[in-house]
Design a protein around this motif. Structure first.
Motif, PDB file in Angstrom:
ATOM      1  N   GLU A 139      -5.600  15.080 -13.882  1.00 22.48           N
ATOM      2  CA  GLU A 139      -5.918  16.186 -12.987  1.00 22.48           C
ATOM      3  C   GLU A 139      -7.380  16.161 -12.551  1.00 22.48           C
ATOM      4  O   GLU A 139      -7.717  16.564 -11.437  1.00 22.48           O
ATOM      5  CB  GLU A 139      -5.601  17.491 -13.727  1.00 22.48           C
ATOM      6  CG  GLU A 139      -5.825  18.748 -12.953  1.00 22.48           C
ATOM      7  CD  GLU A 139      -6.117  19.906 -13.890  1.00 22.48           C
ATOM      8  OE1 GLU A 139      -6.498  20.970 -13.405  1.00 22.48           O
ATOM      9  OE2 GLU A 139      -5.990  19.730 -15.126  1.00 22.48           O
ATOM     10  N   GLY A 196      -8.875  14.000 -11.549  1.00 20.97           N
ATOM     11  CA  GLY A 196      -8.914  13.290 -10.273  1.00 20.97           C
ATOM     12  C   GLY A 196      -9.988  12.234 -10.177  1.00 20.97           C
ATOM     13  O   GLY A 196     -10.550  12.003  -9.110  1.00 20.97           O
ATOM     14  N   ASP A 232      -5.568  14.267  -3.503  1.00 19.25           N
ATOM     15  CA  ASP A 232      -5.921  15.671  -3.731  1.00 19.25           C
ATOM     16  C   ASP A 232      -4.714  16.592  -3.707  1.00 19.25           C
ATOM     17  O   ASP A 232      -4.624  17.541  -4.477  1.00 19.25           O
ATOM     18  CB  ASP A 232      -6.922  16.135  -2.649  1.00 19.25           C
ATOM     19  CG  ASP A 232      -8.325  15.659  -2.986  1.00 19.25           C
ATOM     20  OD1 ASP A 232      -8.485  15.060  -4.066  1.00 19.25           O
ATOM     21  OD2 ASP A 232      -9.239  15.863  -2.176  1.00 19.25           O
ATOM     22  N   VAL A 288      -3.117  16.852  -7.023  1.00 12.87           N
ATOM     23  CA  VAL A 288      -3.874  17.434  -8.136  1.00 12.87           C
ATOM     24  C   VAL A 288      -3.404  18.841  -8.453  1.00 12.87           C
ATOM     25  O   VAL A 288      -3.244  19.228  -9.613  1.00 12.87           O
ATOM     26  CB  VAL A 288      -5.394  17.416  -7.827  1.00 12.87           C
ATOM     27  CG1 VAL A 288      -6.146  18.348  -8.765  1.00 12.87           C
ATOM     28  CG2 VAL A 288      -5.935  16.004  -7.948  1.00 12.87           C
TER      29      VAL A 288
END
Lengths: 355, 355, 355, 355, 355
Positions: E240, E242, E249, E252
């Motif tokens: 998450e 990222g 995105d 996420v």
């Protein structure tokens, strides 16, 4: 007793964002109340369809939409569309097994809380999920729709214009709602505290299975309360840190106040847990004590009467040649001997402090 | 025993900043004492109304306003107005169920502490909330108004000019007050320590329910002490870090000293808790031991006398044809047989170390 | 057994920096020894008054002033004046209930440690507080004045010039002293470890109250040791981080070595604690086992003899009309019946594994 | 069983860096093996004196010097001199009670590990300390000299050139050695896991003291394993972080693999500890259950036969005037009455579920 | 019951990267399914050899290769070669005793998860390891090959194009697979929760050994679940965050949703653990209570009948001169005396609340 877990199995395999209600269906219709206020304006009405809410959306005044009943996906969908809420937010609102949490979506904050009620007939605290959406000009609150809520004092304050609530923005309204919920925890804890003190007195005087059952129930309640309150701490400290532009500085100091209360509630729950654990230990010890004293009585009785019974049995034998039986003073002598034995035993036990 | 929780329910639903007293009402009138000092000046008087304090406000000297009794909202309101205190601060002062905390409002620091007293008649430590406001030229202290406080030595030092207190600012005064409170914890701990040592001796020699009850009470006391002292650590480390301009560098070193004391007090409380837990384990074990020895006595008695009773019962039967009964030596033989059985049993038990 | 707490009540209310001795007064006179050395110089003498130390103060060589006995405020005051020590430092030196700690005063470091001795007659570890002042050219050590210390090997090394001690500065001397203290912990732990292993063997073979009492004492000792050693970790890691200019780089690597030792000591204490807790559990379980086996014996005896006693009692009744009594084979038949019952019971118990 | 603590007392008072062996002396002579390899070169020989190693020192190839037996200070001193090792490193190598650790001396890394072997005759895991020196072109490994080690597969891979070992540097060799040690932990854990599963089955079926003793031993083993493995985590994460230039990037990924294994081993140890604790609780509960059922048997027997014995005793009295004795049907009536009482009791116990 | 540990001993000594299967061999052949999709394209087929997969490798569409059965090294080797996987990754895939983890290899992410199934016949949760490789255009999933998996809903959604899955990349596919696995935990927890609630009711009403055994099993299950789920938290928070460019995105926010679920699952497991511990305490206490009440019955019976038996035995003695025996009212008087004694005893016990 609250169920350990809400049924979630029905959701397995569905794509994320699918709106499915998790929880008990508690009322037929969804009740929507809109309160719109600003300094000197005030308007309150119960609406039948969400379409009526939309005019309030872009107004300057603070709008509070209170939705009781979250089991109808279409209501939520319409709302989500109107206020631009993310599908996952709507999904979370409908799932009443969420942990308290706060998520910042830029335009709005999504807050999940637990409202706790100590209902008499239930024999324990009942938990209802409350979700809040804090936007730039509005607050939307979602309740499961169980009877009664803790927001009446807030409504009253808005209606009468008491305090500063009418002068401040939606963030202060959100604060007031959260504050009502946290304040109510105290009343639940007071009730539980009274029960604990009651049990504590019983414990020392009378270790029957009854207090045991109450202790077990209270421990269970504590586990549930803890689960509801612990994450709250993070939620409020997240709000208070003031990273979102939706929270104004003048509200932050009030959030700090709730934060203190949350810590206090957590502290109290931990204290109660400690006390309940301690009480269980005491219970076990005092139950083992009692067993000890029961066994002492038994042992004293047996130790005194077994030898005596043996003696009387001895002279109950039918042998032909037992000289004692013929003696003139046989009987009184045996009586005296037995009395001496019994007295000696009693003194012995007295000394051992068994009597 | 102190109540688990103070009643807070009356506050539910009121707007934040509403002044409501939470706690026991312990005296009728509020007693306000003002001490004003500076190097060689010194003035002390009991005032009847807060208006008399106001002249001291803007003076150069250090002013200490001690307020005993916090149950009258109007007194606090007037004070708050005069010294510019935030309504939430006043609310916290009146609510005696606060956790120890320190809040920096820029112009003044707000400190909440717990003063602990070991009162004889109460049978446990009694906790009184003390709030301090440390301003640029003044310290205001609020007490619940229970009888007696721990500030007399500080007062005496100001009066006599002993030590450096007259030469230093209000931060040193605040330090002195906190120091008095922390010092007093030691005397409470000493008392509890003595009780623990007493119980410890009893425990090994005599596991009756009495020590159990005392252990339970002491554990309860520890929970309360802990709750009062743990947050203190943060409070003082917050002061000591010296982020507020109200704390001068020369006072910081003294605050470090209190910090050490606080750690020591926490350490001691943890030690006591460990010991009490250990004592409960020992209690349980030694109680189970005692049960063991009681049961051994019972078993020995039963094992010896049950076979013997059976034998004498056997020859008490009234069958017509029982040859043994007619024998000349029947009776003495039976006596000898029984003596042998009993002796054999005793040897057996001796070997099993049951005797 | 060491007392739980040292009396500190006498200090309540006194201004900070007041020199009051907290602890047992163990000797009448303060004994001051000065050792002064540098590469090839060496001087050692016992001085009667502190005035004699002052000439050493500004010399280039390393000076070690060892002070045994800390109960005379005037001695400390004079020293404090001469070496520029803060009054709070002097106060801490005299209060023997300090936690181990390290404070950096720029010109000097103040270190508090606990020297532990396993004294035979005391039946447990005895703790003596040692304070060190490490200055630019000197080390001052303060002992409570109990008999004996652990510094003799260091003295010997200085006298004989063995190792590198004569070539290095006061920081290495301080390291050596701390190292002596930490090394001695091992010997205490070895003693306790031996006791634990002894008890462990007894435990399985013979659960009498005796081991219980020893376990309790050892747990108590562990609590005290822990309290003395845990903070040491921070002290030494503080020194090792080398933030003070008083600690040279070449000494840091040696401090890392002590740090390892401290961790090892802490590890061992935790291991001992774990083992003692485990032993208590085993004790409880094996005591409950033993009760079980005692009760089985009792039950077997009672179950066999009660029915038999009933039968013999039956035929001991005096009814006129009991046909069995008249039968020729009545007696033998009853005997056989009883033997069968007893045998059947025994088999039953055998199968239930009660025998 | 392994001793709780190794004797360290002999070291007290000696200057740091003094080489004293702490541990069991397990073999007379020190065995030194040198393996030298590079891509296609390979040489292996057992050397008698360290002088023979020196030619390998500055060669380009990877040199692995394996030293079994660390009780001869002179061997270590010579080595230390040749490879420039710090005296404290040599001291630590000889002291076999080290915690696993990693120290970076710039030119070389010093790593201490624990090799664990589950020896049959010992009845528990045996721990041997392995120290590694990783230099720019060499690895030196020190073993206590107990029989057997876990490095044979590594030796074999070097000899046969299997895998990539011959193509890589000394850091990969060090990795391979550590990997062998960690891999071996699995086999020890498998053995212990099997024991735990065995005991688990016994526990439910048969709570005799035997499993209790095994549980105690296993808990003890877990404490020792934990002590050996926990610090390993830090050691390997220290290596993996790649701060030392001695560790090449291509080796780091392999170290990450060992790191995973270490976490897995720690996880398993914690799982085992949890299970053993749980088993003790179950043991206690099921032992108390068994006591319950024993006592029920006793109580049933006593409750049935005591009233019956009383009745038969009643009619065994010798009073002259007892009308029942003369009745024609007295005896059968009494028999029936007693049968009714016994049946009634049995039904009662059946209902109470005691039978 | 699941085995505590999987056999890993066979791997000892092998060079890293050697492909050896650790776990149960559950099916003969490896089953490979390829699903290839993109917006409006969709293709699904079962392939016999990995060569058939290769054409999909460089295509633009998302390819999901699902491999059931990981016991054939050659299959994995070919795959590793084709997709450029590190040998250590392949090794980890084959070793089914991995902890859940996520490793970022730049070009692809390697994720290990545990799929849990509550199988009826097994009497507990069964754990299957699932490894995922997330590349730029593909996801490869590896299952142990046990019957059934939880991915069918995902397959269905891809086939029907329901939801957004066809419009998004391989990261969303990976998310969907992880989500299926986490969702399934809920159903396992629901099952366990029901069992716990069932046992809880039994506990208070009937403390037989049966619930004890179930509690033990459930505690064991919790330990295993915990081990599987705890590390998941880190895995998903790692995804998450990222940091990898492979996660877009838009995915996420969905990962954050799973993260919440994981926390909820962990919370529930901890709640269950707390409850099971509490239940054991209650069990012990209520079992000790029951013993108490059993012993009271025994003691009451013995205390009443022992004196009575003694009395009837007394008058069963055969002494010649026992005046009472001759009395006219001897028998009735004795009967009355005994009734009085019995009544008195009963009243006494009633007062002591033993009856």
């Amino acid at each position: 007793m609250p169920r350990l877990l809400k049924k979630r199995t029905q959701k397995i395999g569905l794509p994320p964002g699918t709106l499915i209600h998790i929880g008990d269906e508690t009322m037929k219709d969804v009740k929507i109340t809109v309160i719109d206020y600003k300094d000197d304006q005030f308007q309150e009405k119960e609406v039948l369809s969400l379409d009526e809410c939309i005019p309030f959306r872009d107004k300057d005044a603070v709008t509070w939409i209170d939705i009781e009943g979250i089991h109808q996906p279409d209501v939520l969908e319409k709302l989500g569309h109107c206020y631009g809420l993310h599908p996952l937010v709507l999904e979370d609102i409908m799932a009443t097994d969420q942990r308290p949490k706060m998520e910042d979506f830029g335009d709005y904050l999504f807050i999940v809380l637990k409202m706790i009620d100590y209902s008499e007939n239930n024999g324990g605290p009942e938990i209802e999920q409350v979700s809040l959406i804090l936007g730039r000009t509005f607050v939307i609150s979602f309740q499961e729709g169980k009877e009664g809520d803790v927001f009446d004092p807030v409504r009253e304050r808005i209606r009468t214009g008491q305090g500063r609530i009418r002068k401040m923005g939606p963030d202060y309204l959100a604060y007031s709602l959260i504050d009502s919920i946290v304040d109510n925890y105290y009343s639940v804890l007071e009730r539980l505290g009274e029960e604990i003190e009651l049990i504590e007195d019983q414990l020392v005087t009378d270790p029957t299975p009854a207090p045991l059952r109450v202790i077990h129930r209270l421990k269970r309640d504590m586990i549930f309360l803890r689960k509801s309150v612990w994450p709250l701490r993070e939620v409020i400290s997240g709000l208070e840190r003031g990273e979102s532009s939706l929270i104004t500085d003048s509200t932050v100091i009030y959030l700090r106040d709730i934060y203190d209360h949350t810590i206090q509630v957590i502290d109290t729950i931990e204290t109660f847990r400690d006390m309940l654990s301690g009480m269980l230990d005491i219970y076990l010890s005092s139950s083992s004590n009692r067993l000890n004293s029961v066994m002492k009585v038994l042992t004293v009785i047996a130790t005194i009467f077994m030898p005596l019974s043996f003696i009387v049995g001895l002279y109950g034998m039918n042998f032909k040649f037992m000289p004692e039986l013929e003696w003139r003073w046989g009987y009184p002598v045996v009586l005296i001997v037995m009395a001496v034995i019994a007295a000696w035993m009693l003194i012995l036990f007295k000394r051992k402090k068994w009597l």
